[in-house]
Design a protein around this motif. Structure first.
Motif, PDB file in Angstrom:
ATOM      1  N   THR A 107       0.837  -1.197   0.000  1.00  0.00           N
ATOM      2  CA  THR A 107       0.000   0.000   0.000  1.00  0.00           C
ATOM      3  C   THR A 107       0.870   1.245   0.000  1.00  0.00           C
ATOM      4  O   THR A 107       0.621   2.190  -0.764  1.00  0.00           O
ATOM      5  CB  THR A 107      -0.932  -0.001   1.226  1.00  0.00           C
ATOM      6  N   ASN A 108       1.895   1.268   0.829  1.00  0.00           N
ATOM      7  CA  ASN A 108       2.796   2.420   0.869  1.00  0.00           C
ATOM      8  C   ASN A 108       3.560   2.580  -0.434  1.00  0.00           C
ATOM      9  O   ASN A 108       3.795   3.702  -0.882  1.00  0.00           O
ATOM     10  CB  ASN A 108       3.765   2.295   2.042  1.00  0.00           C
ATOM     11  N   MET A 109       3.961   1.473  -1.052  1.00  0.00           N
ATOM     12  CA  MET A 109       4.682   1.568  -2.318  1.00  0.00           C
ATOM     13  C   MET A 109       3.762   2.111  -3.416  1.00  0.00           C
ATOM     14  O   MET A 109       4.190   2.895  -4.259  1.00  0.00           O
ATOM     15  CB  MET A 109       5.243   0.202  -2.723  1.00  0.00           C
ATOM     16  N   ASN A 110       2.484   1.688  -3.420  1.00  0.00           N
ATOM     17  CA  ASN A 110       1.539   2.205  -4.405  1.00  0.00           C
ATOM     18  C   ASN A 110       1.269   3.689  -4.193  1.00  0.00           C
ATOM     19  O   ASN A 110       1.056   4.421  -5.151  1.00  0.00           O
ATOM     20  CB  ASN A 110       0.215   1.434  -4.345  1.00  0.00           C
ATOM     21  N   ASN A 111       1.293   4.130  -2.955  1.00  0.00           N
ATOM     22  CA  ASN A 111       1.050   5.548  -2.684  1.00  0.00           C
ATOM     23  C   ASN A 111       2.215   6.418  -3.135  1.00  0.00           C
ATOM     24  O   ASN A 111       2.035   7.626  -3.310  1.00  0.00           O
ATOM     25  CB  ASN A 111       0.773   5.775  -1.197  1.00  0.00           C
ATOM     26  N   MET A 112       3.381   5.849  -3.339  1.00  0.00           N
ATOM     27  CA  MET A 112       4.535   6.632  -3.774  1.00  0.00           C
ATOM     28  C   MET A 112       4.538   6.888  -5.274  1.00  0.00           C
ATOM     29  O   MET A 112       5.189   7.807  -5.743  1.00  0.00           O
ATOM     30  CB  MET A 112       5.823   5.903  -3.391  1.00  0.00           C
ATOM     31  N   VAL A 113       3.795   6.085  -6.040  1.00  0.00           N
ATOM     32  CA  VAL A 113       3.778   6.219  -7.502  1.00  0.00           C
ATOM     33  C   VAL A 113       2.722   7.240  -7.892  1.00  0.00           C
ATOM     34  O   VAL A 113       1.555   7.091  -7.540  1.00  0.00           O
ATOM     35  CB  VAL A 113       3.474   4.854  -8.167  1.00  0.00           C
ATOM     36  N   PRO A 114       3.095   8.292  -8.629  1.00  0.00           N
ATOM     37  CA  PRO A 114       2.105   9.298  -9.044  1.00  0.00           C
ATOM     38  C   PRO A 114       1.044   8.659  -9.937  1.00  0.00           C
ATOM     39  O   PRO A 114       1.336   7.911 -10.853  1.00  0.00           O
ATOM     40  CB  PRO A 114       2.932  10.316  -9.836  1.00  0.00           C
ATOM     41  N   GLY A 115      -0.216   8.983  -9.638  1.00  0.00           N
ATOM     42  CA  GLY A 115      -1.323   8.478 -10.442  1.00  0.00           C
ATOM     43  C   GLY A 115      -1.808   7.109 -10.050  1.00  0.00           C
ATOM     44  O   GLY A 115      -2.774   6.618 -10.604  1.00  0.00           O
ATOM     45  N   VAL A 116      -1.157   6.460  -9.092  1.00  0.00           N
ATOM     46  CA  VAL A 116      -1.590   5.129  -8.650  1.00  0.00           C
ATOM     47  C   VAL A 116      -1.836   5.192  -7.147  1.00  0.00           C
ATOM     48  O   VAL A 116      -0.963   5.551  -6.386  1.00  0.00           O
ATOM     49  CB  VAL A 116      -0.507   4.057  -8.955  1.00  0.00           C
ATOM     50  N   GLY A 117      -3.032   4.844  -6.717  1.00  0.00           N
ATOM     51  CA  GLY A 117      -3.341   4.756  -5.313  1.00  0.00           C
ATOM     52  C   GLY A 117      -3.274   6.063  -4.558  1.00  0.00           C
ATOM     53  O   GLY A 117      -3.002   6.089  -3.375  1.00  0.00           O
ATOM     54  N   GLY A 118      -3.524   7.174  -5.216  1.00  0.00           N
ATOM     55  CA  GLY A 118      -3.563   8.460  -4.527  1.00  0.00           C
ATOM     56  C   GLY A 118      -2.207   9.089  -4.280  1.00  0.00           C
ATOM     57  O   GLY A 118      -2.050   9.891  -3.384  1.00  0.00           O
ATOM     58  N   GLY A 119      -1.187   8.708  -5.059  1.00  0.00           N
ATOM     59  CA  GLY A 119       0.133   9.314  -4.906  1.00  0.00           C
ATOM     60  C   GLY A 119       0.164  10.737  -5.378  1.00  0.00           C
ATOM     61  O   GLY A 119      -0.735  11.216  -6.071  1.00  0.00           O
ATOM     62  N   ALA A 120       1.208  11.472  -5.043  1.00  0.00           N
ATOM     63  CA  ALA A 120       1.310  12.892  -5.363  1.00  0.00           C
ATOM     64  C   ALA A 120       1.437  13.120  -6.830  1.00  0.00           C
ATOM     65  O   ALA A 120       2.198  12.849  -7.597  1.00  0.00           O
ATOM     66  CB  ALA A 120       2.470  13.535  -4.627  1.00  0.00           C
TER      67      ALA A 120
END
Length: 61
Positions: free
Chosen positions: A48-61
């Protein structure tokens, strides 16, 4: 046999240890105990944390 063990002994020992650790891990995860729940939640949190780091995937910046 002696030559094989002299040449491949360390690799064979390493594979046996890794295989044994894999068997222990699988056996621990098959039970619905504390270890399996903690391991599953750690894996879910990691991905979940790794997906949040990718822009456009899982609510990343």
């Amino acid at each position: 046999m002696k030559q094989v063990m002299e040449h491949y002994g360390n690799a064979i020992l390493t594979m046996v240890v890794l295989l044994a650790l894999g068997v222990i891990l699988v056996a621990a995860l098959k039970t619905d105990g504390f270890v399996s729940n903690q391991f599953k939640s750690a894996l879910e949190g990691f991905f979940t944390n790794m997906n949040n780091m990718v822009p456009g995937v899982g609510g990343g910046a």
